[in-house]
Enzyme design. Structure first.
Site, PDB file in Angstrom:
ATOM      1  N   ASP A 399     -55.958 -54.095 -39.266  1.00 55.21           N
ATOM      2  CA  ASP A 399     -56.752 -55.174 -39.844  1.00 55.21           C
ATOM      3  C   ASP A 399     -58.232 -54.794 -39.922  1.00 55.21           C
ATOM      4  OD1 ASP A 399     -57.157 -58.046 -40.601  1.00 55.21           O
ATOM      5  OD2 ASP A 399     -58.275 -58.072 -38.716  1.00 55.21           O
ATOM      6  N   GLU A 452     -56.122 -51.991 -44.059  1.00 54.99           N
ATOM      7  CA  GLU A 452     -56.732 -53.022 -44.892  1.00 54.99           C
ATOM      8  C   GLU A 452     -58.204 -52.630 -45.027  1.00 54.99           C
ATOM      9  OE1 GLU A 452     -57.933 -57.731 -45.082  1.00 54.99           O
ATOM     10  OE2 GLU A 452     -58.005 -56.591 -43.236  1.00 54.99           O
TER      11      GLU A 452
END
Length: 717
Positions: A399, A452
């Site tokens: 993330d 990401e």
């Protein structure tokens, strides 16, 4: 009572860093002496190995006792509390838990399986069952473990410090299921709020925050996923899931499904829909439901919301037995500042940076890890490997990588600290990511990682040895933004935005891309994917069918958040179940059938996946038809006959006698048409097969292209 030595006074005051040096049994002046600190005990005796009892002298009313015994031995204690006599083991007679080699690896930051040593581990020492506790707190004056086994009394199990600040103790009689925390006195003398174990393997249900002792040996090992499940040449169609809101139990107050209940339903659904992988939003323990797991406090603990760790392992096993790979959303970029968590863990900025310009994330109000500290980098690296090792996870989606790479990420001018060269790159984070990816692929070759990462940082998914960050894949955020912007426009205006579709192919093979329609695109006022579609009801569903068909024909692996597969019409709400009643309504059921068939076609057609990340697998056929907002391209597999033509018409007009040049003559079969009646379309198409027409330049297909639709054609062989 005689005057006590400084060590005794420090122990009773909770200020001694090594109580083992005074308590327990010691050989002094040719005698063996036992010293015991048991607050609230009125008398203490030693039970020797032969059964004899030796009453210890009471040195201080606070509970300090001492006396001689017959040589070095495995003794027990008998203490009087009120009117009761209690036999117990002395935790200060046991040998250290960490070996010298463990300390060497920990001090160097090279303990890849740190979780085998830190945390709470049921064990047997000197034929005594108990739990070994180890925690990092280098700047603490005193650390005690408190829990169900000692009435949460920090005076009873003060730990000893070893190496670079690793505190440890074996607690006889403690067992799996016991709740515990650490009581830490900072170097300043401040008694900190009780801290959860950073390496706990389970935790209480929120809002309670105690850690829970887990017997790792009792957690079943999930079946392994098939080899090559994450390969660049393999089909990867990922179903992104938030476990707390996929389905709920409305008849039981809308409660969550447990891991076991999910194992009975979710893998079958994912497999039945044709997906190859599931990606779970973070399952690490977190205090706030509204964070969706992205603000974790227990990186090594599957959240207790849905059951114990063993049941999470059963869920992973169920996915693998249905042939589904399991990816886990992993959050090494930041953590919340809850008092029981990692923030100022030992009274100092241990896990985070002390300077808020480095250590606090302005957007999320969270703390940022200090990747330059070897113990912190080792902690995070070991956590990544933990999920792959202990639970058989097949890959990690990392993330917020962009927030890790840039020191000035979302910071105002003058609000950040440059690196040692004066630049904005976070050199320590870069080194950490490279090392983590190298370790993941080195230790678990069948696994993968996905970043990401929303900027133009180069070589995110290229090997470390060639200067890359080492990820297996990168989310293609640019593709997502450009194409969602395009499809949300009224078809009459799309001719002016033709480049939104074309631009992505200029960089489509610069990374190993995943095309993400993720949870982030269906919240915070963005509307659902279906909610972005323009036009009347028919056009909205047709637009959605065309968009999904465009996505599956486009190079890159696929990811779709739950609910999008049946055209959820509202934004995602983590507090309630998906609106499954929509699947009983035909337009939505048609979307669900379309996604299932696209998954099946993508998985079974080599041309659509084998060269997803290779420019040799793609060739434009039509790029310049902006007036009709129509595109055509050829997807290629490794074999010469592995070919698939994809044509997408983003206008509501039927295009007849539409001419597309193809690489070789013959009969081409229409294997997919998003306008099929079974999907809710008008059944406009090409009656199954089309033969090429010979032209002076190259063979040509003359086709009927349905409105707001895509067709796929493959050569007859």
């Amino acid at each position: 009572m005689t005057s006590l030595p400084a060590a005794a006074r420090k122990i009773m005051a909770g200020q001694h860093a090594d109580p083992f040096s005074y308590l327990g049994q010691h050989h002094e002046n040719d005698n063996t002496v036992v010293r015991v600190f048991l607050p609230n005990a009125s008398a203490v005796a030693v039970i020797e190995e032969n059964g004899d009892e030796r009453v210890l002298d009471r040195l201080d009313d606070a509970g300090l006792f001492a006396g001689p015994i017959t040589g070095h031995q495995h003794y027990r204690l008998k203490a009087r509390f009120g009117e009761a006599d209690v036999e117990l083991e002395d935790p200060y007679r046991f040998q250290p838990i960490l070996s010298d080699y463990d300390l060497h690896l920990l001090n160097e930051g090279d303990h890849l399986r740190l979780y085998d040593k830190l945390g709470a581990h049921p064990m047997r020492l000197d034929d005594v069952d108990g739990v070994g506790f180890v925690v990092l707190a280098p700047n603490a004056q005193r650390v005690s473990v408190v829990g169900d086994f000692n009435q949460w009394d920090g005076r009873r199990h003060a730990m000893r410090v070893r190496g670079n600040g690793y505190w440890e103790i074996f607690v006889p009689g403690a067992r799996a299921g016991d709740k515990y925390k650490y009581e830490i006195v900072a170097r300043s003398g401040e008694l900190l709020p009780l801290k959860s174990d950073p390496v706990a393997f389970a935790a209480e249900m929120r809002p309670s925050t105690a850690s829970v002792v887990v017997d790792a040996a009792a957690i079943p090992q999930p079946a392994a996923a098939r080899n090559g499940i994450n390969a660049l040449s393999a089909p990867m169609s990922i179903y992104e899931v938030h476990l707390g809101s996929w389905r709920r139990k409305p008849e039981e107050g809308g409660r969550w499904l447990t891991y076991r209940e999910l194992a009975e339903t979710l893998p079958d659904y994912v497999a039945g829909m044709g997906y190859t992988h599931v990606e779970l939003l973070p399952v690490s323990e977190h205090p706030f439901d509204g964070s969706w797991g992205y603000q974790p406090t227990g990186l090594f603990a599957p959240t207790s919301r849905f059951g114990p760790p063993a049941d999470f392992a059963l869920l992973v096993d169920a996915f693998h037995r249905r042939g589904i790979g399991v990816l886990l959303d992993w959050v090494p970029g930041h953590f919340p500042d809850d008092p029981h968590g990692l923030g100022r863990f030992d009274g100092t900025a241990l896990y985070e940076h002390a300077n808020p310009a480095q250590g606090r994330h302005l957007d999320w109000g969270t703390l940022i890890y200090n990747y330059g500290r070897v113990e912190v980098a080792n902690f995070l690296l070991s956590n990544a490997l933990f999920w792959l090792h202990r639970y058989g996870i097949d890959g990690l989606r990392v993330d917020a990588v962009a927030s890790m790479l840039y020191l000035d990420y979302s910071r105002p001018s003058g609000g950040w600290i440059p690196n040692r060269y004066g630049g904005r790159e976070n050199l320590e984070a870069i080194g950490f990511l490279r090392r983590t990816n190298a370790a993941v692929f080195g230790e678990f070759p069948n696994s993968t990682t996905a970043a990401e990462e929303s900027t133009a940082w180069p070589q995110v998914s290229r090997p470390v040895e060639f200067g890359g960050l080492g990820f297996g894949y990168k989310w293609n955020m640019g593709w997502m933004h450009d194409t969602l912007d395009y499809i949300s426009k009224d078809p009459i205006h799309r001719r002016h935005h033709h480049g939104n579709i074309l631009f992505g192919l200029h960089y489509a093979f610069s990374e190993n891309f995943i095309l993400p329609l993720s949870h982030d695109e269906v919240v915070h006022g963005k509307r659902s994917i279906f909610g972005r579609m323009p036009g009347d009801r028919w056009q909205r569903f047709a637009n959605l069918r065309a968009y999904y068909s465009f996505m599956y024909g486009h190079p890159g692996k696929k990811l779709m958040f739950m609910g999008a597969e049946f055209g959820q019409d509202t934004e995602w709400n983590h507090d309630v179940s998906l609106p499954w009643h929509l699947t009983e309504q035909e337009p939505h059921a048609g979307i669900q059938r379309l996604v299932r068939d696209l998954n099946t076609l993508y998985r079974d057609t080599p041309a659509l996946h084998e060269l997803d990340c290779d420019p040799a697998g793609f060739e434009w056929l039509v790029t310049d038809d902006a007036d009709n907002s129509t595109f055509a391209w050829l997807r290629k597999g490794r074999d010469a006959d592995a070919r698939c033509v994809v044509i997408v018409n983003f206008t509501p007009q039927v295009l007849r006698d539409y001419r597309v040049r193809v690489p070789f003559a013959g009969t081409w079969r229409e294997v997919f048409n998003s306008d099929a009646a079974s999907y809710g379309g008008g059944n406009v198409g090409n009656a199954g097969r089309v033969s090429t027409v010979v032209t002076p330049d190259s063979p040509e297909l003359r086709l009927v292209i349905p409105p707001l639709a895509a067709i796929y054609l493959v050569p007859e062989v």
